[in-house]
Design an enzyme around this catalytic site. Structure first.
Site, PDB file in Angstrom:
ATOM      1  N   ASP A  40       0.815  -1.212   0.000  1.00  0.00           N
ATOM      2  CA  ASP A  40       0.000   0.000   0.000  1.00  0.00           C
ATOM      3  C   ASP A  40       0.855   1.271   0.000  1.00  0.00           C
ATOM      4  O   ASP A  40       2.055   1.241   0.299  1.00  0.00           O
ATOM      5  CB  ASP A  40      -0.884   0.044   1.253  1.00  0.00           C
ATOM      6  CG  ASP A  40      -1.995  -0.986   1.237  1.00  0.00           C
ATOM      7  OD1 ASP A  40      -2.019  -1.842   0.338  1.00  0.00           O
ATOM      8  OD2 ASP A  40      -2.845  -0.940   2.145  1.00  0.00           O
ATOM      9  N   ASP A  41       0.194   2.381  -0.294  1.00  0.00           N
ATOM     10  CA  ASP A  41       0.623   3.754  -0.015  1.00  0.00           C
ATOM     11  C   ASP A  41       1.593   4.377  -1.016  1.00  0.00           C
ATOM     12  O   ASP A  41       1.829   5.581  -0.956  1.00  0.00           O
ATOM     13  CB  ASP A  41       1.231   3.885   1.389  1.00  0.00           C
ATOM     14  CG  ASP A  41       0.188   3.802   2.489  1.00  0.00           C
ATOM     15  OD1 ASP A  41      -1.003   3.648   2.157  1.00  0.00           O
ATOM     16  OD2 ASP A  41       0.566   3.900   3.670  1.00  0.00           O
ATOM     17  N   HIS A  93      -5.576   2.681  -4.222  1.00  0.00           N
ATOM     18  CA  HIS A  93      -5.650   2.886  -2.769  1.00  0.00           C
ATOM     19  C   HIS A  93      -6.216   4.281  -2.471  1.00  0.00           C
ATOM     20  O   HIS A  93      -5.958   4.839  -1.416  1.00  0.00           O
ATOM     21  CB  HIS A  93      -4.256   2.707  -2.165  1.00  0.00           C
ATOM     22  CG  HIS A  93      -4.236   2.468  -0.688  1.00  0.00           C
ATOM     23  ND1 HIS A  93      -5.072   1.591  -0.040  1.00  0.00           N
ATOM     24  CD2 HIS A  93      -3.441   3.000   0.288  1.00  0.00           C
ATOM     25  CE1 HIS A  93      -4.801   1.585   1.253  1.00  0.00           C
ATOM     26  NE2 HIS A  93      -3.822   2.444   1.483  1.00  0.00           N
ATOM     27  N   HIS A  97      -6.091   9.008   0.362  1.00  0.00           N
ATOM     28  CA  HIS A  97      -5.994   8.108   1.513  1.00  0.00           C
ATOM     29  C   HIS A  97      -6.898   8.537   2.685  1.00  0.00           C
ATOM     30  O   HIS A  97      -6.483   8.602   3.838  1.00  0.00           O
ATOM     31  CB  HIS A  97      -4.539   8.030   1.993  1.00  0.00           C
ATOM     32  CG  HIS A  97      -4.224   6.803   2.797  1.00  0.00           C
ATOM     33  ND1 HIS A  97      -4.386   6.739   4.170  1.00  0.00           N
ATOM     34  CD2 HIS A  97      -3.764   5.588   2.435  1.00  0.00           C
ATOM     35  CE1 HIS A  97      -4.013   5.546   4.614  1.00  0.00           C
ATOM     36  NE2 HIS A  97      -3.637   4.825   3.570  1.00  0.00           N
ATOM     37  N   TYR A 134      -7.028   2.246   5.631  1.00  0.00           N
ATOM     38  CA  TYR A 134      -7.413   1.845   6.986  1.00  0.00           C
ATOM     39  C   TYR A 134      -8.375   0.650   6.957  1.00  0.00           C
ATOM     40  O   TYR A 134      -9.004   0.341   7.971  1.00  0.00           O
ATOM     41  CB  TYR A 134      -8.053   3.026   7.748  1.00  0.00           C
ATOM     42  CG  TYR A 134      -7.282   4.309   7.613  1.00  0.00           C
ATOM     43  CD1 TYR A 134      -6.078   4.496   8.308  1.00  0.00           C
ATOM     44  CD2 TYR A 134      -7.738   5.343   6.787  1.00  0.00           C
ATOM     45  CE1 TYR A 134      -5.361   5.681   8.173  1.00  0.00           C
ATOM     46  CE2 TYR A 134      -7.019   6.523   6.652  1.00  0.00           C
ATOM     47  CZ  TYR A 134      -5.833   6.682   7.345  1.00  0.00           C
ATOM     48  OH  TYR A 134      -5.120   7.849   7.207  1.00  0.00           O
ATOM     49  N   HIS A 189       3.412  -2.111   3.420  1.00  0.00           N
ATOM     50  CA  HIS A 189       3.519  -0.748   2.895  1.00  0.00           C
ATOM     51  C   HIS A 189       4.892  -0.543   2.272  1.00  0.00           C
ATOM     52  O   HIS A 189       5.910  -0.689   2.955  1.00  0.00           O
ATOM     53  CB  HIS A 189       3.270   0.269   4.007  1.00  0.00           C
ATOM     54  CG  HIS A 189       1.908   0.159   4.610  1.00  0.00           C
ATOM     55  ND1 HIS A 189       1.576  -0.826   5.538  1.00  0.00           N
ATOM     56  CD2 HIS A 189       0.766   0.876   4.404  1.00  0.00           C
ATOM     57  CE1 HIS A 189       0.296  -0.694   5.879  1.00  0.00           C
ATOM     58  NE2 HIS A 189      -0.204   0.328   5.205  1.00  0.00           N
TER      59      HIS A 189
END
Length: 242
Positions: A40-41, A93, A97, A134, A189
Site C-alpha cells: 500500500d501507499d 488505494h 488516503h 485503513y 507498505h
C-alpha cells in the site's frame, strides 16, 4: 435481507466467486500454494527498488497506489511504468488516503476516478482492484465500489509495519500463520525501507522454502485476466496532481 446476508457469506467463503464479484470484501486467496505480496501507499522512492527485488526473484506483486499520499503519483511516473511493464498488478488505494466510510458516494467516486485518470495517463489502464485506506469498508463504501466495478481487498495478515513492527516481528506473524490453507494476502507498505529491503526478501525466501508461488492478488483469486477494467481509455494529458 436474509437471502442477501447468506449470499454475502457464501461469496466471502469462496475466493473464486468473490474474485468476480465487485463490492465484496476479499481477505485471502481462493487457492492454496500461493502468497500475494500486496503493498500500500506508494508510489514512493522505494518503488523501483522493490520492483527490482521482485523481478530478480521471479515474483509478482500488487501495488495499491494513492495519488498524493507520498507526493504526486506523476512524480514517480518512471517507477509506475516500470512496475506495470514488469507484469505486476497496479491497483487503487484512493487519491488522498481518507477514511472512505466518512465520505459520501460522490466523494468516494472522486477518490477513485482521480486515480483512474492518473493511471490511464501513465499506463493506459484503469484498475479493477482496490484496497480501502485503513481497511475502512463502512458507510457507502461497498455499495459505491460495487457500482464502480471494484473488487475490494483487505488482508488476512497485518504485518504491522505501519505500527512500527520490526521485520522480525512481522516475519513471526507469517511463521505463526503458516503456509497452509488458502494463500495469504498480507497488509504491507512499500513506503518503509525495512519492508522493501528486509521483510520482502525474507518473504521471498519463506515462500520458496514452503513451495508457495508469489503471485498478484488477481492471480491468487483465479482472476489473472481481470486485473484491469475492460476498454480502451484515452489519456487526458495531465502530468501533475494540481
Amino acid at each position: 435481507m436474509l437471502a442477501e446476508t447468506v449470499l454475502a457469506g457464501l461469496l466471502l467463503a469462496s475466493g473464486a466467486a468473490a474474485a468476480a464479484t465487485p463490492g465484496v470484501v476479499i481477505q485471502k486467496c481462493s487457492n492454496p500454494g500461493m502468497l500475494a505480496l500486496a503493498y500500500d501507499d506508494g508510489p514512493y522512492q522505494y518503488t523501483s527498488q522493490l520492483v527490482d527485488i521482485l523481478d530478480q526473484a521471479g515474483a509478482k506483486g500488487t501495488f495499491f497506489w494513492t495519488g498524493t499520499l507520498y507526493g504526486c503519483i506523476y512524480n514517480q511516473a518512471a517507477a509506475v511504468k516500470k512496475a506495470y511493464a514488469s507484469g505486476h498488478q497496479i491497483a487503487s488505494h484512493t487519491w488522498t488516503h481518507p477514511y472512505l466510510g466518512q465520505l459520501s458516494e460522490s466523494q468516494i467516486r472522486t477518490e477513485m476516478t482521480k486515480v483512474e485518470d492518473a493511471l490511464v495517463n501513465l499506463i493506459g489502464k484503469k484498475p479493477a482492484y482496490m484496497r480501502p485506506p485503513y481497511l475502512d469498508t463502512s458507510g457507502a463504501v461497498l455499495p459505491t465500489l460495487k457500482a464502480m466495478g471494484y473488487k475490494v481487498i483487505t488482508d488476512d495478515i497485518d504485518t504491522g509495519d505501519w505500527n512500527h513492527n520490526t521485520p522480525a516481528q512481522s516475519e513471526a506473524l507469517f511463521t505463526q500463520a503458516g503456509p497452509g490453507g488458502n494463500g495469504h494476502i498480507p497488509l504491507m507498505h512499500e513506503v518503509y525501507n525495512t519492508t522493501v529491503h528486509e521483510l520482502t526478501p525474507w518473504l521471498i525466501n519463506w515462500a520458496k522454502q514452503n513451495n508457495l508461488k508469489l503471485v498478484t492478488v488477481a492471480e491468487c483469486l483465479g482472476d489473472a485476466g481481470g486485473m484491469y477494467q475492460p476498454g480502451n481509455f484515452t489519456p487526458n494529458g495531465q502530468t501533475t496532481c494540481s
